[in-house]
Design a protein around this motif. Structure first.
Motif: not given
Lengths: 282, 102
Positions: A110-134
């Motif tokens: 669970e310390f890794f995003a995927s099992r194939e690659a040690a580090v996910s590419p920046p394009a994958e890392d950028a696919k996220h939403g915004r943080g929760w609002m209070v």
């Protein structure tokens, strides 16, 4: 007999020289000392006193006893060693090595995003939403907020592991995307803490208010909350109950009412069963 | 033994104090927090009520993620009073409505 050590030859040397001296002229025993015998100035042995070079001798030898020996090229030793005859184990060839068994359900995955690659590419890392609002978090229960917190912790661990790996192995770009993702997660975590703190302060202030509230009894004996409208209603209810059919009383042994200020004002007859499924109120 | 030449002279005094400096009375923590108390013989007794424990709930089947879709507009909360979300009257009336009876 005391004599200075400097001029006293060793016993071996002295005996040797005596032996040769006792033999007759012209006869020399085999392995005897050379004809020219001289006392050594220091304590030494006959073999050490032997001349190893004849006059005018050239030094042809390569004084490097380990010339040609290489561990990298596996030449072996130049001279025989005490362990040369011992059967040494040979390491397994890399192609014959048994692959290490890993547990597919190990928690460390669970310390890794995927099992194939040690580090996910920046394009994958950028696919996220915004943080929760209070405001969005205010509506969540304690259990949900607690679990969300730990989901955020694990996500931050994943991002941190990837950043460390990226720097250690010089894998290239991606640090900026990782930091942006991390910042959004931190926004969510900050919001969770804010909501819980807010709830705590509001509760503390509400307890202080409740001490002066006539409807609320914090002493510990008796119900905590007795709505004032209910108390007024009770007088009417007792009058109605006497009129109610005995059959209805037998059926509705446990009457359930959900108290709300508006509902109490409307005051439906108490014999009507409510649909909410609340605990019966006697 | 001598200290490193770079630290000789007055240059060491310009650096920040570490835990190894100063003879006695100077304590500098490392940010790990107090976990117990020292004994007069130089030992340490751990006070388990001071030791941190982390309570992680089971996360199976939990669907929320740290992120919210960017398509959802940011809407701030609207409250009746100036105290807003911290207003004790709001808290109390909600408690009475939802949680008054066990």
């Amino acid at each position: 007999m005391a004599s200075p050590a400097a001029i006293r030859p060793s016993v071996g040397a002295a005996l040797h020289s005596c032996r040769t001296a006792s033999v007759g002229y012209g006869l020399r025993p085999l392995g005897a000392a050379p004809s020219r015998i001289h006392a050594a100035g220091i304590s030494t042995t006959a073999s050490m006193m032997k001349r190893h070079k004849y006059p005018g001798a050239r030094d042809n030898k390569d004084h490097n006893k380990t010339r040609g020996e290489s561990a990298l090229r596996r030449t072996g030793t130049r001279w025989r060693l005490s362990v040369s005859d011992e059967p040494l184990p040979k390491p397994v060839a890399p192609e014959d090595l048994v692959p290490v068994e890993t547990d597919p359900n190990h928690g460390l995955w669970e310390f890794f995003a995927s099992r194939e690659a040690a580090v996910s590419p920046p394009a994958e890392d950028a696919k996220h939403g915004r943080g929760w609002m209070v405001e969005e978090l205010r509506g969540k229960s304690w259990e949900d907020l607690h679990k969300l917190w730990w989901v955020c912790v694990k996500e931050r661990n994943r991002i941190s592991t990837a950043s460390y790996d990226r720097n250690r192995n010089s894998l290239g770009f991606g640090d900026a995307e990782a930091r942006a993702r991390d910042n959004e997660v931190k926004v969510t975590m900050r919001g969770i803490k804010h909501v819980l703190t807010e709830r705590q302060y509001a509760w503390e202030d509400a307890v202080k208010l409740a001490e002066n509230d006539p409807e609320i009894d914090l002493s510990g004996d008796g119900p905590v909350f007795t709505p004032s409208e209910f108390l007024e209603e009770e007088v009417e209810e007792t009058a109605e109950v006497e009129e109610v059919d005995a059959k209805e009383l037998a059926l509705d042994g446990a009457e359930s009412v959900k108290w709300t200020p508006d509902a109490a004002a409307a005051a439906p007859p108490p014999s009507e069963p409510k649909a909410q499924g609340e605990a019966p109120r006697l | 033994m001598q200290p490193t030449r770079a630290l000789l002279g007055m240059r060491y005094r310009k650096l920040r104090l570490t835990t190894k400096d100063v003879n006695k009375g100077y304590y500098k923590g490392t940010g790990s927090g107090s976990m117990g108390r020292h004994t007069k013989h130089g030992g340490y007794i751990i006070d388990w009520s001071k030791v941190r424990t982390y309570v992680v709930p089971p996360l199976e089947g939990f669907k929320l993620t740290p992120f919210v879709s960017k398509a959802i507009q940011r809407v701030h909360g609207q409250f009746d009073s100036a105290a807003g979300p911290r207003d004790p009257n709001t808290y109390l009336s909600r408690w009475k409505a939802e949680n008054g009876f066990d």
